[in-house]
Design a protein around this motif. Structure first.
Motif, PDB file in Angstrom:
ATOM      1  N   ALA A  99       0.848  -1.191   0.000  1.00 23.80           N
ATOM      2  CA  ALA A  99       0.000   0.000   0.000  1.00 23.80           C
ATOM      3  C   ALA A  99       0.884   1.242   0.000  1.00 23.80           C
ATOM      4  CB  ALA A  99      -0.906  -0.004   1.227  1.00 23.80           C
ATOM      5  N   GLY A 100       0.377   2.319  -0.565  1.00 21.51           N
ATOM      6  CA  GLY A 100       1.144   3.555  -0.561  1.00 21.51           C
ATOM      7  C   GLY A 100       1.373   4.087  -1.952  1.00 21.51           C
ATOM      8  N   ALA A 101       2.390   4.937  -2.076  1.00 21.36           N
ATOM      9  CA  ALA A 101       2.614   5.686  -3.306  1.00 21.36           C
ATOM     10  C   ALA A 101       2.880   4.793  -4.502  1.00 21.36           C
ATOM     11  CB  ALA A 101       3.780   6.659  -3.116  1.00 21.36           C
ATOM     12  N   ALA A 102       3.679   3.703  -4.339  1.00 19.47           N
ATOM     13  CA  ALA A 102       4.019   2.854  -5.477  1.00 19.47           C
ATOM     14  C   ALA A 102       2.775   2.215  -6.064  1.00 19.47           C
ATOM     15  CB  ALA A 102       5.022   1.788  -5.062  1.00 19.47           C
ATOM     16  N   ALA A 103       1.874   1.746  -5.204  1.00 18.65           N
ATOM     17  CA  ALA A 103       0.662   1.094  -5.691  1.00 18.65           C
ATOM     18  C   ALA A 103      -0.283   2.092  -6.346  1.00 18.65           C
ATOM     19  CB  ALA A 103      -0.036   0.380  -4.540  1.00 18.65           C
ATOM     20  N   GLU A 104      -0.294   3.339  -5.850  1.00 21.54           N
ATOM     21  CA  GLU A 104      -1.266   4.315  -6.327  1.00 21.54           C
ATOM     22  C   GLU A 104      -0.745   5.157  -7.486  1.00 21.54           C
ATOM     23  OE1 GLU A 104      -2.254   6.564  -2.898  1.00 21.54           O
ATOM     24  OE2 GLU A 104      -3.180   4.885  -1.838  1.00 21.54           O
ATOM     25  N   THR A 105       0.525   5.564  -7.428  1.00 19.79           N
ATOM     26  CA  THR A 105       1.031   6.511  -8.420  1.00 19.79           C
ATOM     27  C   THR A 105       2.348   6.093  -9.037  1.00 19.79           C
ATOM     28  OG1 THR A 105       2.187   7.797  -6.716  1.00 19.79           O
ATOM     29  CG2 THR A 105      -0.086   8.412  -7.202  1.00 19.79           C
ATOM     30  N   GLY A 106       2.831   4.894  -8.746  1.00 18.18           N
ATOM     31  CA  GLY A 106       4.125   4.463  -9.277  1.00 18.18           C
ATOM     32  C   GLY A 106       4.131   4.449 -10.794  1.00 18.18           C
ATOM     33  N   PRO A 107       5.282   4.725 -11.409  1.00 19.07           N
ATOM     34  CA  PRO A 107       5.344   4.764 -12.863  1.00 19.07           C
ATOM     35  C   PRO A 107       5.427   3.374 -13.480  1.00 19.07           C
ATOM     36  CG  PRO A 107       7.522   5.126 -11.952  1.00 19.07           C
ATOM     37  CD  PRO A 107       6.575   5.041 -10.774  1.00 19.07           C
TER      38      PRO A 107
END
Length: 294
Positions: A147-155
């Motif tokens: 969970a977090g930035a990688a799952a939500e906005t990762g390239p």
């Protein structure tokens, strides 16, 4: 409607995203990833489970793995209620089952470390053999995304060599980034040793900087037509004189997907997939898309 019209209509039907399951946590993580990809591309999800029928066994002696299929179906339907889902139990050896499924699907998704009771379905040499020889894209999913930035906005990351075949890799990467509204990070590692006659010689900063500028320019030229085709995709270029696999692992540390190319083998054995792909499959915690090219 004419016969030709019928052929056109059938040919235009979208190929599903197929995912192999065996009841393991890794295969369920693959179902999650495959479902999300199918939703973003507006295509069906095809859940497949195979078991090897014992030689000479009578029908009914070994039950179909319906429990694994139903569990995977419930998971995907709960996460993606609008997704069209089909499930299929295949009486075939795991490699043959996966190769057959891959030939009909647009994408095959596998858990990278299947530990379930269905012998070898996504485990070890079976998965590697399928990855090495199928001519369809395969995504290997090690585990659930944190969970977090990688799952939500990762390239989405695409590792390419602008001097080698890369069109299929970029096509998959751009389409995925566009469908999921993510940034596309294109990475290339170039060898500083190639600048010298003697491999042991240390690179001079001036020549290293020049090689870096050349690599940057080559990538800019490579990406220009793709940027025009996908104006909605924000792109980044990363390049460095470094070993390829470690550099791609570094670049994709925050990625939602790492995409690389591979050359399919013409014979089922050996199951060589190349040193870079092999290293990334064993060390990357991120899903890896392996795209075949000639």
């Amino acid at each position: 409607m004419t016969e030709a019209d019928d052929r056109v209509e059938v040919a235009s039907e979208p190929r599903p995203v197929a995912v192999g399951v065996d009841g393991s946590a890794e295969s369920l993580a693959a179902v999650e990833w495959a479902g999300a990809h199918a939703v973003s591309h507006d295509v069906p999800l095809w859940i497949v489970c195979a078991r090897r029928k014992p030689l000479g066994a009578a029908d009914g002696q070994e039950p179909w793995p319906q429990e694994q299929l139903h569990a995977a179906h419930r998971l995907a339907a709960g996460l993606y209620p609008s997704l069209k889902i089909t499930e299929d139990a295949v009486c075939e050896s795991p490699v043959k089952a996966l190769m057959s499924v891959a030939s009909e699907a647009g994408l095959l998704v596998l858990g990278s470390r299947g530990l379930g009771t269905v012998e070898g379905f996504v485990l070890g040499s079976v998965g590697l053999s399928v990855i090495a020889h199928t001519r369809r894209p395969v995504v290997a999913v090690r585990g659930r995304m944190p969970a977090g930035a990688a799952a939500e906005t990762g390239p989405v990351v695409a590792g390419i060599d602008p001097h080698d075949r890369h069109a299929d890799v970029l096509d998959f990467a751009f389409r995925t980034a566009s469908a999921q509204r993510r940034t596309l990070r294109v990475a290339h590692a170039w060898s500083v040793r190639a600048l010298y006659s003697y491999p042991s010689a240390l690179p001079e900063p001036r020549m290293t900087a020049q090689a870096g500028r050349q690599a940057q320019q080559a990538l800019e030229e490579t990406l220009q037509p793709w940027r025009e085709r996908f104006p909605d995709v924000t792109t980044e270029i990363w390049t460095e004189g470094a070993a390829v696999a470690p550099y791609l692992l570094q670049v994709a540390s925050d990625a939602t997907l790492l995409t690389i190319g591979r050359r399919p083998r013409g014979h089922p054995f050996p199951t060589r997939i190349g040193p870079v792909a092999h290293a990334l499959l064993h060390h990357s915690p991120r899903p890896i898309a392996l795209i075949p090219h000639a």
